[in-house]
Design a protein around this motif. Sequence first.
Motif, PDB file in Angstrom:
ATOM      1  N   LEU A   1      36.226  28.463  28.685  1.00 11.24           N
ATOM      2  CA  LEU A   1      36.110  28.257  30.127  1.00 11.24           C
ATOM      3  C   LEU A   1      36.423  26.818  30.516  1.00 11.24           C
ATOM      4  N   VAL A   2      35.903  25.870  29.762  1.00 10.97           N
ATOM      5  CA  VAL A   2      36.114  24.463  30.100  1.00 10.97           C
ATOM      6  C   VAL A   2      37.578  24.086  29.955  1.00 10.97           C
ATOM      7  N   THR A   3      38.218  24.547  28.889  1.00 14.55           N
ATOM      8  CA  THR A   3      39.611  24.186  28.646  1.00 14.55           C
ATOM      9  C   THR A   3      40.531  24.762  29.715  1.00 14.55           C
ATOM     10  N   SER A   4      40.155  25.914  30.293  1.00 18.17           N
ATOM     11  CA  SER A   4      41.013  26.528  31.300  1.00 18.17           C
ATOM     12  C   SER A   4      41.124  25.686  32.564  1.00 18.17           C
ATOM     13  N   PHE A   5      40.229  24.736  32.759  1.00 12.67           N
ATOM     14  CA  PHE A   5      40.269  23.871  33.941  1.00 12.67           C
ATOM     15  C   PHE A   5      40.826  22.484  33.632  1.00 12.67           C
ATOM     16  N   LYS A   6      41.354  22.267  32.433  1.00 14.16           N
ATOM     17  CA  LYS A   6      41.879  20.966  32.054  1.00 14.16           C
ATOM     18  C   LYS A   6      43.380  20.912  32.261  1.00 14.16           C
ATOM     19  N   GLY A   7      43.866  19.702  32.568  1.00 15.70           N
ATOM     20  CA  GLY A   7      45.299  19.494  32.686  1.00 15.70           C
ATOM     21  C   GLY A   7      45.963  19.421  31.326  1.00 15.70           C
TER      22      GLY A   7
ATOM     23  N   ALA B   1      43.736  18.750  27.788  1.00 13.03           N
ATOM     24  CA  ALA B   1      43.412  19.884  26.935  1.00 13.03           C
ATOM     25  C   ALA B   1      44.002  19.663  25.555  1.00 13.03           C
ATOM     26  N   SER B   2      43.164  19.303  24.618  1.00 13.12           N
ATOM     27  CA  SER B   2      43.591  19.058  23.244  1.00 13.12           C
ATOM     28  C   SER B   2      42.442  19.401  22.307  1.00 13.12           C
ATOM     29  N   PRO B   3      42.734  19.686  21.049  1.00 10.99           N
ATOM     30  CA  PRO B   3      41.645  20.005  20.109  1.00 10.99           C
ATOM     31  C   PRO B   3      40.619  18.889  19.967  1.00 10.99           C
ATOM     32  N   GLU B   4      41.064  17.637  20.104  1.00 10.24           N
ATOM     33  CA  GLU B   4      40.128  16.524  19.954  1.00 10.24           C
ATOM     34  C   GLU B   4      39.135  16.450  21.109  1.00 10.24           C
ATOM     35  N   ARG B   5      39.518  16.937  22.283  1.00  9.18           N
ATOM     36  CA  ARG B   5      38.658  16.872  23.460  1.00  9.18           C
ATOM     37  C   ARG B   5      38.169  18.258  23.871  1.00  9.18           C
ATOM     38  N   ALA B   6      38.076  19.168  22.903  1.00  7.72           N
ATOM     39  CA  ALA B   6      37.714  20.551  23.227  1.00  7.72           C
ATOM     40  C   ALA B   6      36.305  20.662  23.787  1.00  7.72           C
ATOM     41  N   TRP B   7      35.393  19.776  23.343  1.00  8.49           N
ATOM     42  CA  TRP B   7      34.002  19.879  23.786  1.00  8.49           C
ATOM     43  C   TRP B   7      33.732  19.126  25.078  1.00  8.49           C
ATOM     44  N   ASN B   8      34.656  18.295  25.484  1.00  7.17           N
ATOM     45  CA  ASN B   8      34.443  17.466  26.669  1.00  7.17           C
ATOM     46  C   ASN B   8      34.729  18.245  27.941  1.00  7.17           C
ATOM     47  N   LEU B   9      34.047  17.867  28.996  1.00 10.04           N
ATOM     48  CA  LEU B   9      34.347  18.429  30.303  1.00 10.04           C
ATOM     49  C   LEU B   9      35.680  17.867  30.810  1.00 10.04           C
ATOM     50  N   PRO B  10      36.336  18.582  31.710  1.00  6.98           N
ATOM     51  CA  PRO B  10      37.629  18.088  32.206  1.00  6.98           C
ATOM     52  C   PRO B  10      37.494  16.756  32.928  1.00  6.98           C
ATOM     53  N   SER B  11      38.460  15.889  32.694  1.00  6.01           N
ATOM     54  CA  SER B  11      38.496  14.624  33.437  1.00  6.01           C
ATOM     55  C   SER B  11      38.823  14.891  34.900  1.00  6.01           C
ATOM     56  N   ASN B  12      39.778  15.788  35.125  1.00  7.11           N
ATOM     57  CA  ASN B  12      40.135  16.224  36.472  1.00  7.11           C
ATOM     58  C   ASN B  12      40.200  17.753  36.476  1.00  7.11           C
TER      59      ASN B  12
END
Length: 300
Positions: free
Chosen positions: A56-62, A66-77
């Motif tokens: 769900l979180v990755t679907s809202f990332k640009g 959206a990368s494997p390294e930032r998979a756990w982070n919330l979207p910046s935008n």
Amino acid sequence: MATRSAQAAPPKETAGQPAGRDGGRRGKGFSPARTLRYAALLFFLLIVLIPVYVLLVTSFKGPGDASPERAWNLPSNWTLDNWRTAWDALAPAIWRTLQMVVPSAILAAVLGSLNGFVLSRWSFRGANLVFTLILFGMFIPYQAVIIPLNELVLDLSLPSGIPTLILLHVVFGIPITTLIFRNYYQTIPHELIEAARIDGAGLLRTYASVILPLSVPSFVVVLIWQFTSAWNDFLFAVFFSSSQNGPVTLALNNLANGALLQNYGVSMAGALFASLPTLLVYIVLGKYFIGGLMSGSVKS
């Protein structure tokens, strides 16, 4: 008088409460065993929901976020561009999939119901052998028959795409639907069938007037089962359809592998679109699914 008053005095325990060290609060607290059980359930729930969170979180990332390294982070935008792109790519395939799963589920349910009724309540010579042969279809892996099945489809000149997939899902769905309906019909009292025969009802009239109105729980189970099985199928879609006339699973695979630079956001949004119908079916009809399975588990 004082002695009588002392003897007549009510006990200190409140009426209706069990006697014990904890008085009337027995069973209301959390024992260590119960606390451990709930903690284990919560732990396993979190394990199940972790992939859903990443999805769900990755679907809202640009694209850059959206990368494997930032998979756990919330979207910046937060952005909905992934959802728009995924919907434009999958909408035709979703409509084709609905055209496939609805008739295939209904046809497999009706044929399984007829087979289950005949094999459970209308005895004939070799009925058990016929039922055993039908059940063999449940234990044959699709991968073992996919090449001869492909040759058969070509020899019959069946059109590629949805019509062929409907036929295949109906044929391969008959064994499990027959088993479910046969087990359920065996729980129906035999006196109902005998009463229909005495009144002069034949095979089809008995089925339509007596058996079919009682089959709603099993139909719910079979329709949900067939709907999800056909919707999630990928093997038949690869062999018997293309990206232009195939179901949503094939379109989702093309969406995920269609670019040199992987766009994880679009892929995750597409996966959510593809899984949403089956998820809604289980949320809305889940309790009826469990009830239908249990209704045929005990013979009356």
